[in-house]
Design an enzyme around this catalytic site. Structure first.
Site, mmCIF file in Angstrom:
data_model
loop_
_atom_site.group_PDB
_atom_site.id
_atom_site.type_symbol
_atom_site.label_atom_id
_atom_site.label_comp_id
_atom_site.label_asym_id
_atom_site.label_seq_id
_atom_site.Cartn_x
_atom_site.Cartn_y
_atom_site.Cartn_z
ATOM 1 N N HIS A 1 10.857 -1.337 -0.216
ATOM 2 C CA HIS A 1 9.535 -0.975 -0.726
ATOM 3 C C HIS A 1 9.127 -1.956 -1.820
ATOM 4 O O HIS A 1 9.578 -1.834 -2.965
ATOM 5 C CB HIS A 1 9.556 0.444 -1.299
ATOM 6 C CG HIS A 1 9.628 1.514 -0.264
ATOM 7 N ND1 HIS A 1 8.509 2.035 0.340
ATOM 8 C CD2 HIS A 1 10.688 2.146 0.294
ATOM 9 C CE1 HIS A 1 8.873 2.962 1.215
ATOM 10 N NE2 HIS A 1 10.184 3.043 1.213
ATOM 11 N N CYS B 1 8.827 -0.683 5.335
ATOM 12 C CA CYS B 1 9.792 0.398 5.559
ATOM 13 C C CYS B 1 9.670 0.917 6.994
ATOM 14 O O CYS B 1 9.951 0.204 7.934
ATOM 15 C CB CYS B 1 9.617 1.493 4.519
ATOM 16 S SG CYS B 1 11.039 2.638 4.447
ATOM 17 N N GLU C 1 6.346 -2.147 -3.368
ATOM 18 C CA GLU C 1 5.547 -1.450 -4.386
ATOM 19 C C GLU C 1 6.408 -0.696 -5.390
ATOM 20 O O GLU C 1 5.929 -0.279 -6.436
ATOM 21 C CB GLU C 1 4.549 -0.492 -3.709
ATOM 22 C CG GLU C 1 5.133 0.801 -3.174
ATOM 23 C CD GLU C 1 5.818 0.670 -1.824
ATOM 24 O OE1 GLU C 1 6.203 1.706 -1.254
ATOM 25 O OE2 GLU C 1 5.967 -0.460 -1.327
#
Length: 203
Positions: free
Chosen positions: A181, A79, A183
């Site tokens: 992202h 990011c 995650e």
């Protein structure tokens, strides 16, 4: 071991948990010299570009990033961390970046709702170990108002569309950057983290 750089700008625990779920040992580090001991490095980030650069300089983590890259260690920007790898950003004026990758970070086109937030598909442009096992047109979770515009199209591994086509994944030598992202991107996001861990193991 993967070192997740803590320079005061990022959702560090969620990135660490993502690696854990992917079966990769990752540790949040606050000392630049801890980065030197790692097999791979992650530069996360959430927030303003200028603040992030100031924090990197203040913490001397910018030097740790350069040392890691020069040593040939795989580095992954996520990011804002992805954007920081480029020459500069036009966010709130002009701010110099790390200058690891050639290109500028520009605001997404006017008339669009920003930040660009939510799931979006990527189009894979080039095969790479980071994207192994990722089907083309897979969806990942984005939150950003700016996007990197690489000066060299050859390092664009995947793009996404939001009012324009922008670089969603880049890679050159041992340096990678992803705008979304992983995650927060379910199983396929964890697969990317697993792939990065495997890349780091081979170095």
């Amino acid at each position: 071991m993967i070192a997740i750089i803590d320079y005061g700008m990022g959702n560090l625990r969620s990135v660490q948990k993502g690696f854990e779920k992917a079966g990769v040992r990752a540790v949040v580090v606050r000392d630049p010299y801890q980065v030197d001991q790692a097999g791979g490095v992650v530069l996360p980030g959430v927030g303003a570009f200028a603040d992030a650069m100031a924090s990197l300089h203040y913490s001397a983590m910018n030097k740790a990033v350069y040392r890691a890259i020069e040593a040939g260690k795989p580095l992954l920007g996520i990011c804002l961390g992805h954007q920081l790898l480029f020459d500069a950003s036009e966010e709130w004026g002009y701010t110099g970046g790390l200058g690891v990758l050639p290109g500028l970070v520009r605001r997404l086109p006017g008339g669009l709702k920003v930040p660009h937030m939510g799931w979006n598909r990527i189009e894979i442009k080039k095969a790479d170990p980071l994207l192994e096992g990722i089907p083309d047109r897979s969806s990942f979770y984005f939150v950003h108002s700016y996007a990197a515009v690489p000066a060299d199209e050859r390092m664009v591994l995947a793009t996404a569309e939001y009012g324009m086509s922008f670089a969603a994944v880049v890679g050159r030598d041992n340096v990678y950057g992803i705008q979304f992202h992983p995650e927060k991107s379910s199983a396929l996001g964890l697969k990317i983290l697993e792939n990065f861990g495997r890349i780091a193991e081979k170095c």
